[in-house]
Design a protein around this motif. Structure first.
Motif, PDB file in Angstrom:
ATOM      1  N   LYS A   1     138.317  56.265  34.424  1.00 39.27           N
ATOM      2  CA  LYS A   1     137.663  56.958  35.377  1.00 39.27           C
ATOM      3  C   LYS A   1     136.096  58.105  35.157  1.00 39.27           C
ATOM      4  O   LYS A   1     135.507  58.944  35.355  1.00 39.27           O
ATOM      5  CB  LYS A   1     139.025  58.457  35.301  1.00 39.27           C
ATOM      6  CG  LYS A   1     140.513  57.894  35.875  1.00 39.27           C
ATOM      7  CD  LYS A   1     141.285  58.672  36.153  1.00 39.27           C
ATOM      8  CE  LYS A   1     142.606  58.053  35.958  1.00 39.27           C
ATOM      9  NZ  LYS A   1     143.778  59.020  36.038  1.00 39.27           N
ATOM     10  N   HIS A   2     136.665  57.500  33.949  1.00 38.31           N
ATOM     11  CA  HIS A   2     135.092  59.167  32.824  1.00 38.31           C
ATOM     12  C   HIS A   2     134.008  57.711  32.927  1.00 38.31           C
ATOM     13  O   HIS A   2     133.242  58.047  31.943  1.00 38.31           O
ATOM     14  CB  HIS A   2     135.394  59.337  31.259  1.00 38.31           C
ATOM     15  CG  HIS A   2     136.806  60.046  31.973  1.00 38.31           C
ATOM     16  ND1 HIS A   2     137.133  62.018  32.175  1.00 38.31           N
ATOM     17  CD2 HIS A   2     138.544  60.099  31.069  1.00 38.31           C
ATOM     18  CE1 HIS A   2     137.648  62.255  32.337  1.00 38.31           C
ATOM     19  NE2 HIS A   2     138.793  61.000  31.736  1.00 38.31           N
ATOM     20  N   LYS A   3     133.549  56.585  33.023  1.00 38.33           N
ATOM     21  CA  LYS A   3     132.722  56.004  33.080  1.00 38.33           C
ATOM     22  C   LYS A   3     132.404  55.280  31.578  1.00 38.33           C
ATOM     23  O   LYS A   3     131.177  55.229  31.427  1.00 38.33           O
ATOM     24  CB  LYS A   3     131.264  56.939  33.818  1.00 38.33           C
ATOM     25  CG  LYS A   3     132.094  56.684  35.528  1.00 38.33           C
ATOM     26  CD  LYS A   3     130.172  57.028  35.667  1.00 38.33           C
ATOM     27  CE  LYS A   3     130.631  57.354  37.555  1.00 38.33           C
ATOM     28  NZ  LYS A   3     129.120  57.546  37.848  1.00 38.33           N
TER      29      LYS A   3
ATOM     30  N   ARG B   1     132.988  61.693  26.853  1.00 35.59           N
ATOM     31  CA  ARG B   1     133.993  60.599  27.605  1.00 35.59           C
ATOM     32  C   ARG B   1     134.740  60.004  26.529  1.00 35.59           C
ATOM     33  O   ARG B   1     136.019  60.035  27.881  1.00 35.59           O
ATOM     34  CB  ARG B   1     133.042  59.428  27.686  1.00 35.59           C
ATOM     35  CG  ARG B   1     131.357  59.677  28.848  1.00 35.59           C
ATOM     36  CD  ARG B   1     131.113  58.612  29.737  1.00 35.59           C
ATOM     37  NE  ARG B   1     129.471  59.245  30.171  1.00 35.59           N
ATOM     38  CZ  ARG B   1     128.814  58.107  31.090  1.00 35.59           C
ATOM     39  NH1 ARG B   1     129.206  56.960  31.326  1.00 35.59           N
ATOM     40  NH2 ARG B   1     127.464  58.688  30.864  1.00 35.59           N
TER      41      ARG B   1
ATOM     42  N   LYS C   1     137.451  63.377  26.827  1.00 30.27           N
ATOM     43  CA  LYS C   1     138.365  63.730  28.145  1.00 30.27           C
ATOM     44  C   LYS C   1     139.179  62.675  28.172  1.00 30.27           C
ATOM     45  O   LYS C   1     140.318  62.930  28.299  1.00 30.27           O
ATOM     46  CB  LYS C   1     136.954  63.512  29.020  1.00 30.27           C
ATOM     47  CG  LYS C   1     135.880  64.451  29.436  1.00 30.27           C
ATOM     48  CD  LYS C   1     134.886  64.563  30.047  1.00 30.27           C
ATOM     49  CE  LYS C   1     133.624  65.668  30.577  1.00 30.27           C
ATOM     50  NZ  LYS C   1     132.968  65.386  31.431  1.00 30.27           N
ATOM     51  N   THR C   2     138.743  61.299  27.958  1.00 31.05           N
ATOM     52  CA  THR C   2     140.062  60.088  27.829  1.00 31.05           C
ATOM     53  C   THR C   2     141.499  60.378  27.187  1.00 31.05           C
ATOM     54  O   THR C   2     142.652  60.706  27.472  1.00 31.05           O
ATOM     55  CB  THR C   2     139.089  58.850  27.839  1.00 31.05           C
ATOM     56  OG1 THR C   2     138.594  58.446  28.570  1.00 31.05           O
ATOM     57  CG2 THR C   2     140.235  57.721  27.782  1.00 31.05           C
TER      58      THR C   2
ATOM     59  N   GLU D   1     143.501  63.559  28.541  1.00 33.49           N
ATOM     60  CA  GLU D   1     143.873  62.642  29.591  1.00 33.49           C
ATOM     61  C   GLU D   1     145.317  62.090  29.461  1.00 33.49           C
ATOM     62  O   GLU D   1     146.880  61.698  29.630  1.00 33.49           O
ATOM     63  CB  GLU D   1     143.447  62.587  30.579  1.00 33.49           C
ATOM     64  CG  GLU D   1     144.006  62.503  32.254  1.00 33.49           C
ATOM     65  CD  GLU D   1     143.408  61.674  33.027  1.00 33.49           C
ATOM     66  OE1 GLU D   1     143.332  60.528  33.928  1.00 33.49           O
ATOM     67  OE2 GLU D   1     141.523  61.721  33.338  1.00 33.49           O
TER      68      GLU D   1
END
Length: 491
Positions: free
Chosen positions: A443-445, A482, A485-486, A489
């Motif tokens: 989702k966060h590339k 990134r 952020k992963t 979540e």
């Protein structure tokens, strides 16, 4: 009946000659039975007028078809589709100038599911984790290109462009012998060196000479997976031993030797792959003594010798080998760039001779011009200058990468700052799984990659190898962002 001229399409913008486009179209028409055997083709003059091309183009086309056997020329009658062509069983005819290939074969062949790997598809905007490779942007391409051009412009360079030695270019072998003797404490001559297409070829050749079905080779519980696959191709038994902060546990190897006959031990002594730990001096001596006592080979893969940040490089096992037990493998691929497939296998002259014979079946010889280029690159001191330059860069990146990991993920990851190499061995808190992280990271590339391959022994260590050298400082910040952020979540 001859087909409508619209079927005979030619592309005047194509780089392919018009007569070849035309002849290829005729061949497709004949194969698909659009043109039947004994069909008379138009005269070269008539077809040239019809297609608005020069008559010589059609003549050349017919000559090409005649040479290939698709048509026959009968004196005073004309040109005809060969009457003796058998019918080719094909599916619906679809002529395509783009030349698309088929997806399936019309015959059976052997597959090996163990070798199948799912490489991530490159997608725009994604960042891809790797297990420790150099930054191609730092490659001294201009220096290498300058040397290559100079070599290619030599008056007698044609002598290097035919079949050469199975051992690799002799000049490179001699220069490597001098270089490695000085930098790695070896004591070898050029006759102890076989030039390879990188470390993997050295591992493969060693495996072919050492292992047969059911033979035992000792490897680490965690190990370089490509080496595992290579040994399994020989149908050998993999005897795994523990790895701790001092490398392979040699005492466990000794216990195996007391019970079984082993042919070899594979070791990445300088920076164990994947955990990055260094084999201690005590264990090095112990392993060499065991090799002498039980007459097994040590395959020493020294894949990133040059990259040490806290101390001078530790001399390889090969530098202490007085009994011909060590097969020393290395390359310039990691040091300069993976695209330059120049490596080496160093062993006794007897073993190197046989390895060169075995090499004949997979690669008749190396790239002589590239090998000459790297001979000068090493001899002129360019390799040393490059190593010194990138060492500073990679150390800075290591320090930043590890600092950010410590700041952002203290409760998530456990790791030791690597003393050298291009990667960190990250152990994930057992509360989390790499499978979940890999899925959410999309989702966060962020592409985590093949996290499963680091635990071939199914020990459940929950660790992966994460490279840092490829990314510049700005990219490291973005990668950590990134990943952060992963994990937010995931939690």
């Amino acid at each position: 009946m001859f087909p409508n001229k619209t079927i005979l399409k030619i592309d005047r913008k194509s780089k392919q000659a018009l007569y070849l486009q035309l002849s290829n179209t005729f061949i497709e028409l004949i194969k698909s039975r659009k043109l039947l055997p004994e069909t008379k083709l138009p005269s070269s003059r008539a077809l040239a007028e019809n297609l608005n091309v020069h008559r010589k183009t059609v003549v050349a086309c017919y000559e090409e078809l005649l040479l290939q056997g698709w048509v026959e020329s009968i004196a005073k009658k004309g040109t005809f589709v060969n009457a003796n062509l058998p019918e080719l069983n094909v599916q619906d005819f679809k002529f395509d100038n783009q030349g698309k290939g088929t997806n399936t074969t019309g015959f059976s062949f052997y597959k090996n599911e163990e070798l199948a790997r799912k490489y991530p598809k490159m997608k725009d905007g994604f960042m891809y984790l790797n297990d420790g490779i150099s930054d191609a942007r730092l490659t001294p391409t201009e220096d290498i290109a300058r040397i290559y051009r100079r070599i290619c412009s030599r008056k007698h360079i044609y002598k290097e462009m035919s079949y050469g030695s199975l051992f690799g270019n002799e000049k490179l072998r001699k220069t490597l012998a001098n270089y490695l003797n000085k930098t790695r404490g070896l004591s070898v001559s050029y006759e102890n060196i076989l030039i390879t297409r990188g470390s993997q070829m050295g591992i493969y050749l060693s495996s072919k000479l050492l292992l047969k079905k059911y033979d035992f080779i000792v490897i680490g519980e965690t190990n370089y997976t490509s080496a595992d696959s290579t040994f399994l191709q020989s149908e050998a038994n993999l005897a795994r031993v523990s790895v701790d902060e001092n490398g392979l546990k040699i005492q466990e190897i000794e216990e195996i030797c007391k019970k079984k006959s082993i042919k070899a031990v594979y070791v990445t002594s300088h920076h164990h792959h994947p955990t990055t730990v260094t084999l201690s001096a005590e264990r090095r001596i112990h392993l060499l003594n065991l090799a002498q006592k039980y007459s097994f080979a040590i395959i020493e893969d020294d894949y990133d010798y040059d990259f040490n940040y806290n101390h001078s490089p530790i001399l390889p096992l090969a530098s202490h080998d007085a009994n011909g037990n060590v097969i020393y493998i290395g390359s310039v691929c990691k040091t300069v760039a993976p695209v330059f497939r120049v490596g080496y296998l160093i062993a006794s002259k007897e073993f190197v001779n046989e390895a060169s014979n075995q090499r004949r079946f997979i690669d008749r010889q190396g790239d002589a011009l590239l090998e000459l280029t790297f001979e000068e690159f090493i001899k002129n001191g360019d390799l040393d200058r490059h190593v010194k330059k990138v060492m500073k860069v990679y150390k800075t990146r290591r320090d930043l990468f590890c600092r950010l990991l410590e700041d952002k993920f203290k409760d998530v990851f456990h790791f030791e700052i690597p003393k050298g190499g291009m990667a960190v061995w990250l152990t994930l808190n057992k509360k989390y799984s790499w499978k979940t992280i890999a899925e959410i990271a999309q989702k966060h590339k962020l592409e985590i990659g093949e996290w499963q391959r680091y635990d071939a022994s199914n020990s459940g260590h929950n660790s992966i190898r994460m490279g840092f050298a490829t990314y510049n400082e700005e990219e490291i910040y973005e990668l950590i962002n990134r990943l952060s952020k992963t994990m937010n979540e995931v939690k």
